[in-house]
Design an enzyme around this catalytic site. Structure first.
Site, PDB file in Angstrom:
ATOM      1  N   GLU A 142      38.704 -50.711 -12.554  1.00  0.00           N
ATOM      2  CA  GLU A 142      39.557 -51.075 -11.429  1.00  0.00           C
ATOM      3  C   GLU A 142      39.102 -50.411 -10.136  1.00  0.00           C
ATOM      4  O   GLU A 142      39.488 -50.855  -9.051  1.00  0.00           O
ATOM      5  CB  GLU A 142      41.007 -50.697 -11.725  1.00  0.00           C
ATOM      6  CG  GLU A 142      41.620 -51.467 -12.883  1.00  0.00           C
ATOM      7  CD  GLU A 142      43.067 -51.075 -13.133  1.00  0.00           C
ATOM      8  OE1 GLU A 142      43.945 -51.923 -12.924  1.00  0.00           O
ATOM      9  OE2 GLU A 142      43.300 -49.915 -13.525  1.00  0.00           O
ATOM     10  N   LYS A 187      51.403 -56.240  -9.012  1.00  0.00           N
ATOM     11  CA  LYS A 187      50.042 -56.200  -9.549  1.00  0.00           C
ATOM     12  C   LYS A 187      49.975 -57.227 -10.678  1.00  0.00           C
ATOM     13  O   LYS A 187      50.079 -56.887 -11.863  1.00  0.00           O
ATOM     14  CB  LYS A 187      49.720 -54.789 -10.055  1.00  0.00           C
ATOM     15  CG  LYS A 187      48.261 -54.562 -10.431  1.00  0.00           C
ATOM     16  CD  LYS A 187      48.029 -53.107 -10.837  1.00  0.00           C
ATOM     17  CE  LYS A 187      46.569 -52.838 -11.168  1.00  0.00           C
ATOM     18  NZ  LYS A 187      46.336 -51.439 -11.573  1.00  0.00           N
TER      19      LYS A 187
END
Length: 470
Positions: A21, A99
């Protein structure tokens, strides 16, 4: 207060705990609600009297596309800070960060974090005064199963909204000084705490706890099952008739001063009788009526007797302890467990990780967290104490000594570092959040987490869970 709301502002950013990420952008979606006075704009029809929400949207996008952060909680905070700095008319703001492509191994539609922030005033506090206050609370009682009642009261105080017990004194036995012959002895202790409550709100909450344990406030000098008094609140001096601060009689009460001094040798009392607690105790009229009862009373009789150490003085070491539970009440269990660990003589909790959710394919999901303590206990004794605390909670929480500074052991019941921890993301992820520079057996925890086979099965639940009341 009027509001302006923007929903669905989205951009790509590299935010998240997992290594990939940090490199691979993903979409984040943000909703904000701005609270401000729009009366002038309604009269003038002038943009200068309101907020340019196009500029707000650009601020949001700039933060999302900006430097990496691990937590969407931090991302939300940065967005709030940016908008409050750029729009002085905004009194408070609500931010929700979505998210939608979070690395969660089960099917889900969305994950989001919502925060509310209020503009700080000149003295650093918010308009709603959501400051963290420090308080000292005295506990006592002499009716019924007093020690058990006091333990329950500590846990109930710690469970109050926005409150965390940060220190628990030893337990003292106090003769019923100044009361009728035959009056049962009192048991007394003191706790230190942090709270977002105001002083009067805290007082009301403490009185509610007293009432739940059968306290009837009819006579100040009667025997009672539970007595909770605010002794100090941020060092404030106040003659408020409902809550005088500091407690007006604390300076001459050894049953308050003795446990407070044992908890904090540098404690000082403010007010008209201000001074070091050690000096006040030395002259308290009832100082000879107070005797130490127990240093490990929070363990409820499950304390482990230590063998005499070979060293002349115990060595203080840092230790990492993992907490794991499949109970639906895991958060409360963890909070109570941390209080119990911190109350053991020689232990002091120094760090608490965020709370994590752990998905299991072959069993119930779990919650996990990690704490760092400073301890004077040898590793085998600390492991035994952790086992005792597990027993107090009927094994609903699993505690493991993961690592101890300067200690390596391969004993059957004392393996340090804990070998399984290297492959458990449920330990490594919260530990890394608590200490980004942590190492285990010489290897960075960040590296071990990236290699852990269950890395995709853990997800952040909350980074401020320790102050919740759930």
């Amino acid at each position: 207060m009027d509001t302006i709301t923007l929903t669905g502002v989205h951009a790509n950013g590299t935010h998240g705990v997992l290594a990939f990420e940090h490199e691979r952008p993903q979409t984040f979606v943000v909703d904000v609600t701005l609270h401000l006075d729009l009366a002038a704009a309604g009269q003038s029809d002038d943009l200068n009297d309101t907020i340019d929400y196009g500029r707000v949207a650009k601020d949001i996008t700039a933060v999302i596309e900006g430097p990496h952060v691990d937590l969407i909680e931090r991302l939300a905070q940065r967005i709030a800070d940016e908008i409050l700095a750029d729009a002085p008319a905004v009194a408070s703001i609500d931010v929700t960060v979505h998210k939608p492509h979070a690395p969660i191994v089960v099917a889900f539609a969305d994950v989001s974090v919502s925060i509310s922030r209020v503009r700080a005033t000149d003295n650093g506090r918010t308009a709603e005064e959501h400051a963290i206050h420090n308080a000292v609370v005295a506990l006592g009682g002499n009716v019924g199963e007093v020690e058990s009642t006091l333990r329950a009261a500590v846990r109930e105080i710690d469970a109050l909204l926005g409150t965390q017990v940060t220190g628990i004194s030893p337990l003292y036995r106090t003769a019923a000084w100044g009361m009728a012959d035959g009056t049962p002895d009192f048991l007394n202790a003191v706790v230190e705490l942090e709270t977002t409550m105001g002083s009067h709100e805290l007082l009301a909450a403490l009185q509610s706890i007293e009432a739940n344990h059968g306290r009837i406030r009819e006579n100040h000098w009667d025997s009672r099952p539970l007595d909770l008094d605010i002794i100090d609140f941020d060092g404030i001096t106040s003659a408020d008739p409902d809550l005088a601060l500091p407690h007006p009689r604390a300076w001459q009460r050894a049953f308050v001063l003795a446990p407070w001094l044992a908890l904090n040798p540098n404690a000082k009392l403010a007010g008209a009788h201000e001074g070091p607690v050690a000096d006040l105790l030395a002259t308290a009229p009832d100082r000879n009526a107070v005797q130490l009862e127990s240093e490990d009373w929070m363990l409820g009789g499950h304390a482990v007797k230590q063998e005499s150490a070979s060293e002349s003085a115990p060595i203080s070491r840092k230790a990492i302890i993992s907490l794991d539970s499949t109970s639906q009440d895991a958060e409360r269990l963890f909070r109570e467990t941390i209080v119990s660990i911190d109350s053991v003589p020689g232990n002091q909790v120094q760090g608490i990780s965020p709370l994590y959710h752990v998905s299991h394919f072959d069993g119930p999901d779990a919650m996990s967290a990690v704490i760092q303590i400073e301890t004077k206990l040898p590793p085998a004794d600390l492991i035994a104490v952790l086992g005792s605390i597990e027993s107090v909670h009927d094994l609903a929480v699993d505690l493991d000594l993961v690592d101890m500074e300067g200690v390596t052991s391969d004993e059957p019941n004392c393996s340090i570092p804990w070998p399984s921890a290297r492959n458990r993301a449920s330990v490594l992820a919260p530990w890394l959040d608590m200490d980004p520079n942590a190492t285990l057996g010489g290897d960075p925890v960040a590296f071990l987490l990236a290699m852990a086979p269950d890395a995709g099965q853990v997800g952040l639940l909350s980074d401020n869970w320790i102050l919740s009341n759930s």
